[in-house]
Scaffold this motif. Structure first.
Motif, PDB file in Angstrom:
ATOM      1  N   GLU A 194      50.074  30.896  60.065  1.00 34.64           N
ATOM      2  CA  GLU A 194      48.963  30.571  60.958  1.00 34.64           C
ATOM      3  C   GLU A 194      49.394  29.754  62.177  1.00 34.64           C
ATOM      4  O   GLU A 194      48.701  29.739  63.188  1.00 34.64           O
ATOM      5  CB  GLU A 194      47.887  29.779  60.191  1.00 34.64           C
ATOM      6  N   GLY A 195      50.499  29.051  62.067  1.00 37.83           N
ATOM      7  CA  GLY A 195      50.938  28.184  63.162  1.00 37.83           C
ATOM      8  C   GLY A 195      50.191  26.858  63.132  1.00 37.83           C
ATOM      9  O   GLY A 195      49.171  26.707  62.469  1.00 37.83           O
ATOM     10  N   LEU A 196      50.718  25.885  63.874  1.00 37.29           N
ATOM     11  CA  LEU A 196      50.114  24.553  63.926  1.00 37.29           C
ATOM     12  C   LEU A 196      49.444  24.324  65.269  1.00 37.29           C
ATOM     13  O   LEU A 196      49.987  24.681  66.312  1.00 37.29           O
ATOM     14  CB  LEU A 196      51.192  23.487  63.693  1.00 37.29           C
ATOM     15  N   ALA A 197      48.252  23.721  65.235  1.00 40.11           N
ATOM     16  CA  ALA A 197      47.543  23.429  66.484  1.00 40.11           C
ATOM     17  C   ALA A 197      48.335  22.458  67.336  1.00 40.11           C
ATOM     18  O   ALA A 197      48.269  22.494  68.564  1.00 40.11           O
ATOM     19  CB  ALA A 197      46.168  22.852  66.159  1.00 40.11           C
ATOM     20  N   THR A 227      41.485  22.820  54.280  1.00 41.67           N
ATOM     21  CA  THR A 227      42.221  22.919  55.542  1.00 41.67           C
ATOM     22  C   THR A 227      41.266  23.187  56.694  1.00 41.67           C
ATOM     23  O   THR A 227      40.165  23.718  56.508  1.00 41.67           O
ATOM     24  CB  THR A 227      43.270  24.049  55.489  1.00 41.67           C
ATOM     25  N   PHE A 228      41.724  22.821  57.906  1.00 44.02           N
ATOM     26  CA  PHE A 228      40.934  23.002  59.124  1.00 44.02           C
ATOM     27  C   PHE A 228      41.793  23.748  60.141  1.00 44.02           C
ATOM     28  O   PHE A 228      42.837  23.248  60.572  1.00 44.02           O
ATOM     29  CB  PHE A 228      40.502  21.644  59.680  1.00 44.02           C
ATOM     30  N   TYR A 229      41.315  24.931  60.529  1.00 45.17           N
ATOM     31  CA  TYR A 229      42.022  25.774  61.491  1.00 45.17           C
ATOM     32  C   TYR A 229      41.120  25.929  62.710  1.00 45.17           C
ATOM     33  O   TYR A 229      39.935  26.302  62.582  1.00 45.17           O
ATOM     34  CB  TYR A 229      42.321  27.140  60.876  1.00 45.17           C
ATOM     35  N   ILE A 230      41.617  25.623  63.926  1.00 45.03           N
ATOM     36  CA  ILE A 230      40.770  25.709  65.118  1.00 45.03           C
ATOM     37  C   ILE A 230      41.210  26.868  66.012  1.00 45.03           C
ATOM     38  O   ILE A 230      42.385  27.233  66.062  1.00 45.03           O
ATOM     39  CB  ILE A 230      40.776  24.399  65.939  1.00 45.03           C
ATOM     40  N   SER A 231      40.201  27.416  66.681  1.00 46.22           N
ATOM     41  CA  SER A 231      40.459  28.490  67.646  1.00 46.22           C
ATOM     42  C   SER A 231      39.280  28.541  68.604  1.00 46.22           C
ATOM     43  O   SER A 231      38.289  27.817  68.431  1.00 46.22           O
ATOM     44  CB  SER A 231      40.624  29.834  66.928  1.00 46.22           C
ATOM     45  N   ASP A 232      39.360  29.378  69.621  1.00 44.80           N
ATOM     46  CA  ASP A 232      38.222  29.500  70.534  1.00 44.80           C
ATOM     47  C   ASP A 232      37.231  30.523  69.971  1.00 44.80           C
ATOM     48  O   ASP A 232      37.551  31.325  69.093  1.00 44.80           O
ATOM     49  CB  ASP A 232      38.683  29.894  71.937  1.00 44.80           C
ATOM     50  N   TYR A 233      36.005  30.445  70.519  1.00 46.19           N
ATOM     51  CA  TYR A 233      34.947  31.325  70.044  1.00 46.19           C
ATOM     52  C   TYR A 233      34.073  31.688  71.241  1.00 46.19           C
ATOM     53  O   TYR A 233      33.565  30.820  71.953  1.00 46.19           O
ATOM     54  CB  TYR A 233      34.120  30.614  68.976  1.00 46.19           C
ATOM     55  N   LYS A 244      35.797  26.687  67.597  1.00 52.08           N
ATOM     56  CA  LYS A 244      35.492  27.138  66.238  1.00 52.08           C
ATOM     57  C   LYS A 244      36.490  26.500  65.279  1.00 52.08           C
ATOM     58  O   LYS A 244      37.693  26.504  65.519  1.00 52.08           O
ATOM     59  CB  LYS A 244      35.573  28.666  66.117  1.00 52.08           C
ATOM     60  N   THR A 245      35.962  25.958  64.206  1.00 52.91           N
ATOM     61  CA  THR A 245      36.811  25.390  63.160  1.00 52.91           C
ATOM     62  C   THR A 245      36.557  26.165  61.865  1.00 52.91           C
ATOM     63  O   THR A 245      35.416  26.254  61.402  1.00 52.91           O
ATOM     64  CB  THR A 245      36.514  23.902  62.918  1.00 52.91           C
TER      65      THR A 245
END
Length: 395
Positions: A194-197, A227-233, A244-245
């Motif tokens: 997933e990679g790290l923010a 876990t918490f993964y962030i991205s745009d939405y 988006k989390t």
């Protein structure tokens, strides 16, 4: 003819003198040769034979009595020796136990002082003294876990299981092993896939694994991973890119990490104007994950709060609170919404209000300020339900 073993020959009516052996007629009372009374001699001979027989028999009762005494003496001797051995063993055990407990107490003191190195040495010394006792293994495992040395904790528990065994060792192993499993899972699987923010923090749209927490959310003594993964939405109704989390819940069962539940949390505002505070908290017997967003745009600002409850099998949105205000010169307004119900609002209603709303002496300022305070008070009281009122004490 009579024999010596048969003094009376009944068939031939002959009496043999028991004294001289002369054969006499059965009618004679006395021996013809020596004059011995024949019947008396026979009786004396019989008594003499009986006496000899009795004297020749072994003294059985006396021998049995002696044998019995010997056995009793041997039994007493064995019991005395056994009692002495038990006393010696108890003394040695007591001495070993005292030394063992002294080392445990010493190690506990070092733990209170956060001197983990000395605490470890003392616990290891206790294990050396009494390798079959479980207490030192358990405490040393906790010492390692406190320092996040999960591999060492697992190793010492495996040694404890081999030497001491017991349910406490097995239970502690089930409690600590997931920490090592989750650590390996985060480093070797999620981080790679997933990679790290943090690796994209300098870009306009950071994306990746942001954070993780380990908690026993269902209180079964075996922790879960969140876990918490962030991205745009991108909202279909807007050109803005929102935050988006993805909240993910994992469990460790039989040394395998598996995904149990997942929830998409859509924040307010874009990356440029959104400030988000995330929190975790126990309240009562429930574990919560929450987000508090503060957003500002060209025309206004807002504050939003989401509270998710997490158990061992699901992630559920418990509450959503919001305050939104419009501060464009043409109109100044705001509303406070609690669980989809508006509980406070202000609307200037005319284009001139912006000229005096910031004048503390004006009526519009009083109306705006009073309603605003009422809205924030309700907002704060709502968060108080979760013990989070400190996040919104003022505006």
């Amino acid at each position: 003819m009579a024999t010596k073993d048969k003094p009376v020959d009944v068939e031939n009516n002959i009496k043999m003198c028991a004294k001289c052996g002369h054969m006499n007629s059965s009618e004679n009372r006395f021996c013809e040769r020596c004059g011995q009374e024949l019947d008396e001699a026979i009786q004396e001979k019989a008594e003499e034979a009986d006496t000899i027989t009795e004297s020749e028999q072994p003294p059985v009762p006396e021998k049995k009595s002696k044998k019995k005494k010997i056995i009793i003496i041997l039994i007493i001797a064995v019991l005395v020796l056994a009692g002495t051995a038990v006393a010696v063993v108890k003394y040695m055990d007591s001495r070993t136990s005292a030394e063992y407990n002294a080392k445990i107490t010493e190690a506990d003191k070092y733990m209170q002082e956060l001197d983990y190195e000395k605490a470890e040495a003392s616990y290891l010394a206790a294990i050396e003294i009494e390798p079959k006792a479980d207490k030192a293994y358990l405490k040393l495992a906790d010492t390692y876990a406190t320092q996040e040395k999960y591999t060492e904790a697992i190793d010492i528990l495996e040694k404890g299981a081999e030497n001491a065994g017991g349910k406490k060792i097995k239970k502690k192993y089930r409690q600590i092993y997931p920490y090592q499993a989750y650590d390996d899972f985060l480093k070797n699987e999620l981080a790679e896939s997933e990679g790290l923010a943090a690796d994209t923090a300098d870009t306009d749209h950071p994306e990746g694994l942001l954070s993780a927490v380990i908690e026993d959310v269902d209180k079964d003594d075996i922790p879960e991973l969140i876990t918490f993964y962030i991205s745009d939405y991108e909202d279909d109704n807007s050109t803005d890119a929102y935050v988006k989390t993805i909240i993910s819940l994992y469990e460790c069962d039989d040394k395998e990490v598996t995904l149990v539940a997942e929830e998409d949390h859509i924040g307010k505002g874009s990356y440029d104007d959104n400030k988000c505070t995330a929190f975790k908290k126990w309240c009562g017997d429930k574990f919560y994950i929450g987000f508090l967003d503060t957003c500002q745009t060209n025309n206004g600002n807002g504050r939003y709060a989401w509270v998710y409850s997490i158990n061992g099998s699901s992630i559920d949105l418990e509450d959503f609170y919001s305050i939104e205000s419009h501060t464009a010169p043409s109109n100044i307004s705001f509303s406070f919404i609690l669980n989809d119900n508006e509980v406070a609002n202000y609307d200037s209603g005319n284009t001139g209000a912006e000229e005096n709303i910031y004048d503390e002496s004006s009526a519009e300022y009083s109306k705006y300020h009073a309603e605003s305070e009422r809205g924030y008070d309700v907002f704060t009281q709502a968060l108080k339900k979760y013990g989070l009122e400190h996040l919104c004490k003022s505006h």
